[in-house]
Each structure stands twice: as structure tokens, then as C-alpha cells.
Design an enzyme around this catalytic site. Sequence first.
Site, PDB file in Angstrom:
ATOM      1  N   GLY A  13       0.776  -1.231   0.000  1.00 39.98           N
ATOM      2  CA  GLY A  13       0.000   0.000   0.000  1.00 39.98           C
ATOM      3  C   GLY A  13       0.806   1.278   0.000  1.00 39.98           C
ATOM      4  O   GLY A  13       0.231   2.369  -0.002  1.00 39.98           O
ATOM      5  N   CYS A  14       2.138   1.187  -0.025  1.00 41.92           N
ATOM      6  CA  CYS A  14       2.960   2.405   0.035  1.00 41.92           C
ATOM      7  C   CYS A  14       3.041   3.129  -1.304  1.00 41.92           C
ATOM      8  O   CYS A  14       3.468   4.284  -1.364  1.00 41.92           O
ATOM      9  CB  CYS A  14       4.358   2.090   0.554  1.00 41.92           C
ATOM     10  SG  CYS A  14       5.359   1.130  -0.603  1.00 41.92           S
ATOM     11  N   GLY A  15       2.677   2.466  -2.399  1.00 41.52           N
ATOM     12  CA  GLY A  15       2.716   3.105  -3.707  1.00 41.52           C
ATOM     13  C   GLY A  15       3.945   2.774  -4.527  1.00 41.52           C
ATOM     14  O   GLY A  15       4.262   3.470  -5.494  1.00 41.52           O
ATOM     15  N   SER A  18       3.314   2.003  -8.461  1.00 42.49           N
ATOM     16  CA  SER A  18       2.978   3.213  -9.221  1.00 42.49           C
ATOM     17  C   SER A  18       4.211   4.083  -9.432  1.00 42.49           C
ATOM     18  O   SER A  18       4.432   4.620 -10.528  1.00 42.49           O
ATOM     19  CB  SER A  18       1.896   4.015  -8.490  1.00 42.49           C
ATOM     20  OG  SER A  18       0.694   3.281  -8.403  1.00 42.49           O
ATOM     21  N   ASP A  85       9.991  -2.930  -8.588  1.00 43.81           N
ATOM     22  CA  ASP A  85       9.193  -2.613  -7.396  1.00 43.81           C
ATOM     23  C   ASP A  85       9.393  -3.648  -6.289  1.00 43.81           C
ATOM     24  O   ASP A  85       8.554  -3.780  -5.396  1.00 43.81           O
ATOM     25  CB  ASP A  85       7.708  -2.481  -7.749  1.00 43.81           C
ATOM     26  CG  ASP A  85       7.054  -3.801  -8.150  1.00 43.81           C
ATOM     27  OD1 ASP A  85       7.789  -4.779  -8.429  1.00 43.81           O
ATOM     28  OD2 ASP A  85       5.809  -3.862  -8.203  1.00 43.81           O
ATOM     29  N   VAL A 138      -4.737   0.484   0.381  1.00 46.68           N
ATOM     30  CA  VAL A 138      -5.134  -0.904   0.104  1.00 46.68           C
ATOM     31  C   VAL A 138      -6.632  -0.979  -0.159  1.00 46.68           C
ATOM     32  O   VAL A 138      -7.089  -1.643  -1.100  1.00 46.68           O
ATOM     33  CB  VAL A 138      -4.735  -1.832   1.265  1.00 46.68           C
ATOM     34  CG1 VAL A 138      -5.375  -3.212   1.108  1.00 46.68           C
ATOM     35  CG2 VAL A 138      -3.218  -1.963   1.338  1.00 46.68           C
ATOM     36  N   ARG A 141      -7.656   0.541  -3.695  1.00 44.88           N
ATOM     37  CA  ARG A 141      -7.446  -0.252  -4.909  1.00 44.88           C
ATOM     38  C   ARG A 141      -8.350  -1.476  -4.962  1.00 44.88           C
ATOM     39  O   ARG A 141      -8.563  -2.040  -6.025  1.00 44.88           O
ATOM     40  CB  ARG A 141      -5.981  -0.620  -5.072  1.00 44.88           C
ATOM     41  CG  ARG A 141      -5.369  -1.523  -4.033  1.00 44.88           C
ATOM     42  CD  ARG A 141      -3.864  -1.528  -4.198  1.00 44.88           C
ATOM     43  NE  ARG A 141      -3.170  -2.450  -3.307  1.00 44.88           N
ATOM     44  CZ  ARG A 141      -1.858  -2.445  -3.115  1.00 44.88           C
ATOM     45  NH1 ARG A 141      -1.111  -1.567  -3.749  1.00 44.88           N
ATOM     46  NH2 ARG A 141      -1.277  -3.315  -2.313  1.00 44.88           N
ATOM     47  N   ASN A 182       2.532  12.789  -3.572  1.00 44.79           N
ATOM     48  CA  ASN A 182       1.778  12.075  -4.601  1.00 44.79           C
ATOM     49  C   ASN A 182       2.588  12.143  -5.891  1.00 44.79           C
ATOM     50  O   ASN A 182       2.466  13.091  -6.666  1.00 44.79           O
ATOM     51  CB  ASN A 182       0.396  12.698  -4.780  1.00 44.79           C
ATOM     52  CG  ASN A 182      -0.472  11.924  -5.746  1.00 44.79           C
ATOM     53  OD1 ASN A 182       0.025  11.163  -6.576  1.00 44.79           O
ATOM     54  ND2 ASN A 182      -1.776  12.109  -5.655  1.00 44.79           N
TER      55      ASN A 182
END
Length: 210
Positions: A13-15, A18, A85, A138, A141, A182
Site C-alpha cells: 500500500g505504500c505506492g 505506481s 518494485d 489498500v 485499490r 503524490n
Amino acid sequence: MKHRYIVVEGPIGCGKTSLAHKIAHHLDASLLLEDTASNPFLRQFYQDMRRHALPTQLFFLFQRVEQIGSLRQPELFGAKPTVSDFTLAKDPLFARLTLNDAEYQLYSRIYDHVKPQVPVPDLVIYLQASIDTLIGRVNKRGLAMESGISEDYLRRISDAYSRYFYDYDESPLLIVNSDRLNFVDVPEHFDLLVERMNAIRGGREFFNRA
């Protein structure tokens, strides 16, 4: 680009995925992503972690070794940099949380045997986030297989990452507090991150935005 192999890491969930996409696009780099969907044990693991922890962990271990090990092949690790990632180092963090002592001893013997097969990143970007932020991302998504992830499990994962990176010294490390950043939707935030990536020379640095 001085960094040929860049890894974005952090808890669920930390990104990280992305951001890995964003960096790879910016650098015209190859993208190496964790393939969680192909793990046939993962759905059962989130439903009954104790029962399915060992096969889930071993599948991920061998999958990650194969993926990262491919970077040693010149035709795959050539002109373009690679952005990923995940690191192999994340694997024992999850194993220690989910396996019993006997299982972890077996897992550790296998891990120690396969670890030398994978290259070390030139730069690791470690994304931190509060538990509330992780839970929110989390839930946002909305992946069905993640619906069984508890706040306690996320907290333990986050704590495990913090302990691991506290002593990490294998690569230059950029520690990023992502609660107020972001990178996908705010170009200024991403530009600041790229500046910090280009400036880092070694050791560890911190990137936070009040």
C-alpha cells in the site's frame, strides 16, 4: 543515468509499483515488477495465513530469484537501466512474520543458497507511510485477494521494513515519507524526487515534505 538498477520498496500500500512505473517512464528504463497474481497460493494465504504460509513464501522466493537473476544476462541488462518494485531482501521479512520456527529455518537455508545469484541494486528508494495511509490505499485499490489483510498484519510488515532498512548498507538508500507526497498526480513532487535521486552519492538520505 548513473543508477543502472533502481528498486522502489516498502510495505503493502505504500505506492511502490505506481512510482516504479513513473520512474521507468521518465528514464525510458526497463520495468521489472513483482508478479503476485501468478502465485497460486496467495489467495488461500490471505484466507488462512498459518496454513498456507510456507508454499506461498517459497513460490515467491524462487520467482523473485528468477526475475532478478535475469538481470545478470547482458541482453536483458544492457543499454537501458532497470526499475523494479521489489528486492529479494523483502522475502525474508515476510517469511519471518508468517512461518513458524522450523519452517523459517528451512526457508533460511534455501534463501542463503540462492541469494548470491541476484545482483545488488545501485539505488533503493524506500517508501514509508503511516498505517492509516497504507490501509486507505489498500482499500482504495480494492483487490479481492487483499480483502483479508488486517491492520495488525500491515503494522507488522511496516515495522519489519523499518527494522530492516535501519541497518541497510548494501546500496545507496533514499528514505521517502510518502504520506504527503503524490508522485503520480503531482508533477512537482515527482520532480523533487528525481532531483534527490540524481544527487545521492552513497549512504542514506531522507526525503520528507511537511
